[in-house]
Design a protein around this motif. Sequence first.
Motif, PDB file in Angstrom:
ATOM      1  N   VAL A 140      22.166  16.977  11.568  1.00 29.19           N
ATOM      2  CA  VAL A 140      22.049  18.500  11.831  1.00 29.19           C
ATOM      3  C   VAL A 140      22.990  18.875  12.932  1.00 29.19           C
ATOM      4  CG1 VAL A 140      19.841  18.545  10.734  1.00 29.19           C
ATOM      5  CG2 VAL A 140      20.081  18.030  13.384  1.00 29.19           C
ATOM      6  N   ASN A 141      23.481  20.158  12.875  1.00 27.90           N
ATOM      7  CA  ASN A 141      24.370  20.474  14.060  1.00 27.90           C
ATOM      8  C   ASN A 141      24.163  22.025  14.455  1.00 27.90           C
ATOM      9  OD1 ASN A 141      27.434  21.947  13.849  1.00 27.90           O
ATOM     10  ND2 ASN A 141      26.828  21.323  15.733  1.00 27.90           N
ATOM     11  N   THR A 142      23.743  22.270  15.722  1.00 27.62           N
ATOM     12  CA  THR A 142      23.451  23.710  16.080  1.00 27.62           C
ATOM     13  C   THR A 142      24.420  24.035  16.987  1.00 27.62           C
ATOM     14  OG1 THR A 142      21.125  23.640  15.454  1.00 27.62           O
ATOM     15  CG2 THR A 142      21.949  25.297  17.077  1.00 27.62           C
ATOM     16  N   GLY A 202      20.082  -3.244   3.601  1.00 29.37           N
ATOM     17  CA  GLY A 202      19.529  -2.653   2.443  1.00 29.37           C
ATOM     18  C   GLY A 202      20.532  -1.754   1.734  1.00 29.37           C
ATOM     19  N   ASP A 203      21.502  -1.095   2.399  1.00 26.88           N
ATOM     20  CA  ASP A 203      22.432   0.020   1.929  1.00 26.88           C
ATOM     21  C   ASP A 203      23.375   0.161   2.879  1.00 26.88           C
ATOM     22  OD1 ASP A 203      23.910   2.162   1.286  1.00 26.88           O
ATOM     23  OD2 ASP A 203      22.242   2.745  -0.076  1.00 26.88           O
ATOM     24  N   LYS A 204      24.663  -0.414   3.070  1.00 28.56           N
ATOM     25  CA  LYS A 204      25.669  -0.303   4.047  1.00 28.56           C
ATOM     26  C   LYS A 204      25.785   0.899   4.544  1.00 28.56           C
ATOM     27  CE  LYS A 204      27.522  -5.012   3.038  1.00 28.56           C
ATOM     28  NZ  LYS A 204      28.775  -5.752   2.917  1.00 28.56           N
ATOM     29  N   ASN A 205      25.962   1.711   3.656  1.00 26.08           N
ATOM     30  CA  ASN A 205      26.365   3.055   4.159  1.00 26.08           C
ATOM     31  C   ASN A 205      25.190   4.109   4.107  1.00 26.08           C
ATOM     32  OD1 ASN A 205      29.096   2.692   4.280  1.00 26.08           O
ATOM     33  ND2 ASN A 205      29.347   2.485   2.229  1.00 26.08           N
ATOM     34  N   GLY A 206      23.937   3.691   3.726  1.00 30.64           N
ATOM     35  CA  GLY A 206      23.061   4.571   3.971  1.00 30.64           C
ATOM     36  C   GLY A 206      23.026   5.779   2.956  1.00 30.64           C
ATOM     37  N   GLY A 207      23.867   5.818   1.872  1.00 29.66           N
ATOM     38  CA  GLY A 207      23.795   7.111   1.041  1.00 29.66           C
ATOM     39  C   GLY A 207      24.661   8.150   1.623  1.00 29.66           C
ATOM     40  N   LYS A 208      25.991   8.240   0.811  1.00 24.85           N
ATOM     41  CA  LYS A 208      26.857   9.478   0.993  1.00 24.85           C
ATOM     42  C   LYS A 208      26.274  10.741   0.818  1.00 24.85           C
ATOM     43  CE  LYS A 208      30.992   9.984   2.154  1.00 24.85           C
ATOM     44  NZ  LYS A 208      31.660   9.964   3.404  1.00 24.85           N
ATOM     45  N   ASN A 209      26.645  11.491   1.747  1.00 27.00           N
ATOM     46  CA  ASN A 209      26.156  12.909   1.372  1.00 27.00           C
ATOM     47  C   ASN A 209      27.633  13.883   1.295  1.00 27.00           C
ATOM     48  OD1 ASN A 209      23.484  12.281   2.105  1.00 27.00           O
ATOM     49  ND2 ASN A 209      24.038  11.659   4.230  1.00 27.00           N
ATOM     50  N   GLY A 210      27.594  14.450   0.287  1.00 30.44           N
ATOM     51  CA  GLY A 210      28.874  15.306   0.134  1.00 30.44           C
ATOM     52  C   GLY A 210      28.398  16.779   0.816  1.00 30.44           C
ATOM     53  N   GLY A 211      29.486  17.767   0.593  1.00 26.78           N
ATOM     54  CA  GLY A 211      29.153  18.929   1.200  1.00 26.78           C
ATOM     55  C   GLY A 211      29.973  19.140   2.572  1.00 26.78           C
ATOM     56  N   LYS A 212      30.019  20.550   3.030  1.00 31.00           N
ATOM     57  CA  LYS A 212      30.736  20.789   4.187  1.00 31.00           C
ATOM     58  C   LYS A 212      29.721  21.550   5.066  1.00 31.00           C
ATOM     59  CE  LYS A 212      35.035  21.431   1.390  1.00 31.00           C
ATOM     60  NZ  LYS A 212      35.929  22.358   1.366  1.00 31.00           N
ATOM     61  N   ASP A 213      28.520  21.642   4.715  1.00 34.05           N
ATOM     62  CA  ASP A 213      27.669  22.375   5.712  1.00 34.05           C
ATOM     63  C   ASP A 213      27.531  21.426   7.154  1.00 34.05           C
ATOM     64  OD1 ASP A 213      25.967  21.535   3.543  1.00 34.05           O
ATOM     65  OD2 ASP A 213      24.819  21.060   5.324  1.00 34.05           O
ATOM     66  N   GLY A 214      26.934  21.949   8.150  1.00 35.84           N
ATOM     67  CA  GLY A 214      26.432  21.287   9.329  1.00 35.84           C
ATOM     68  C   GLY A 214      24.943  20.641   9.378  1.00 35.84           C
ATOM     69  N   SER A 215      24.509  20.623   8.215  1.00 33.61           N
ATOM     70  CA  SER A 215      23.041  20.031   8.076  1.00 33.61           C
ATOM     71  C   SER A 215      23.004  19.118   6.905  1.00 33.61           C
ATOM     72  CB  SER A 215      22.032  20.941   8.081  1.00 33.61           C
ATOM     73  OG  SER A 215      21.996  21.790   9.300  1.00 33.61           O
ATOM     74  N   LYS A 216      22.892  17.924   6.999  1.00 35.55           N
ATOM     75  CA  LYS A 216      23.312  16.971   5.821  1.00 35.55           C
ATOM     76  C   LYS A 216      21.678  16.261   5.403  1.00 35.55           C
ATOM     77  CE  LYS A 216      26.976  16.070   4.949  1.00 35.55           C
ATOM     78  NZ  LYS A 216      27.994  16.824   4.333  1.00 35.55           N
ATOM     79  N   ASN A 217      21.287  16.423   4.159  1.00 37.71           N
ATOM     80  CA  ASN A 217      20.511  15.672   3.725  1.00 37.71           C
ATOM     81  C   ASN A 217      20.696  14.657   2.597  1.00 37.71           C
ATOM     82  OD1 ASN A 217      17.871  16.787   5.291  1.00 37.71           O
ATOM     83  ND2 ASN A 217      18.882  18.616   4.595  1.00 37.71           N
ATOM     84  N   PRO A 218      19.925  13.545   2.429  1.00 34.87           N
ATOM     85  CA  PRO A 218      20.419  12.648   1.336  1.00 34.87           C
ATOM     86  C   PRO A 218      20.032  13.488   0.246  1.00 34.87           C
ATOM     87  CG  PRO A 218      18.647  11.940   2.513  1.00 34.87           C
ATOM     88  CD  PRO A 218      19.005  12.946   3.420  1.00 34.87           C
ATOM     89  N   SER A 219      20.883  13.113  -0.965  1.00 34.30           N
ATOM     90  CA  SER A 219      20.408  13.773  -2.336  1.00 34.30           C
ATOM     91  C   SER A 219      19.836  12.744  -3.116  1.00 34.30           C
ATOM     92  CB  SER A 219      21.894  13.941  -3.067  1.00 34.30           C
ATOM     93  OG  SER A 219      22.570  12.900  -3.347  1.00 34.30           O
ATOM     94  N   ALA A 220      19.189  13.382  -4.373  1.00 31.54           N
ATOM     95  CA  ALA A 220      18.552  12.467  -5.380  1.00 31.54           C
ATOM     96  C   ALA A 220      19.514  11.327  -5.913  1.00 31.54           C
ATOM     97  CB  ALA A 220      18.077  13.254  -6.277  1.00 31.54           C
ATOM     98  N   ASP A 221      20.725  11.593  -5.794  1.00 31.00           N
ATOM     99  CA  ASP A 221      21.688  10.567  -6.474  1.00 31.00           C
ATOM    100  C   ASP A 221      21.871   9.345  -5.603  1.00 31.00           C
ATOM    101  OD1 ASP A 221      22.418  12.269  -8.241  1.00 31.00           O
ATOM    102  OD2 ASP A 221      24.272  12.832  -7.157  1.00 31.00           O
TER     103      ASP A 221
END
Length: 263
Positions: A140-142, A202-221
């Motif tokens: 997250v970024n404020t 368990g997962d080297k990259n922790g799940g890739k999060n796409g998008g360009k916004d300032g707040s990232k959340n992992p997706s169902a993928d």
Amino acid sequence: QFDAGNATRGQREVAIVVRNGQRVFGHDFGKVSPDLGTGIAHDRWWTRVETKVAGLKTRVYSLHLNAVIQQKDGRPYASRRWDVTREALEDLEKRWKEDIKDGWPVVIGGDFNWNNGREHARAHEMAPGRILDRLGLAFVNTELMWLAWTPKTHAIASRRSVPSVSIPGLYAGEHPALFVTLRSRGSAAGVQPEENGGGKDGDKNGGKNGGKDGSKNPSADDGIVKTADEIIQGFLERIQQLIDRVTQALKKITSLLSDTRRR
């Protein structure tokens, strides 16, 4: 409290405060950049503490990057301040990548002096948002304040931004404070590091999060099922991002109108 030696202004800025009685497994620090001899470019540092965050042994980083490294359009300034910051970010990215590879949950926070909401904030490959994306971290970024974490081990429980005028000792021109509470994920036990710093990943990259916004959340993928709280939080964050963009657009319009009146 660990503050990288408490010797210089830059070292004092990256203190990590640990709750009384909370065990600390180790701590370290390093220099982001030297004092460049100007008022806005004093020495900058990072600090790391190994402690438990929401019950999981975690490497927690605090850092403060150089001031005035980003232009209003989001791109970096062509300056010595940016050059030394970019070099430090290259080293830190390698360090964080190794932490994640070794199975450490990672939390990274601080004043990056970089606003991910600006139009071209992600244009440079060493922009903080792109670094965190490459590492698979949620964040997250404020304004200039950031917090990032490994989404396979932790999830956001709450987030709020507190205006500087509500904080004793600060004035209206200061950045708002970013308060984020993290909770551990139920499946995170298998990614804890061994005592010697190794361990299974368990997962080297922790799940890739796409998008360009300032707040990232992992997706169902990513194989992560979101809770109702996370869905609501994500919705609120998207609303906040929309408000931020509208605010930026209004500022630009106001500036253009002012320029037109002067002409």
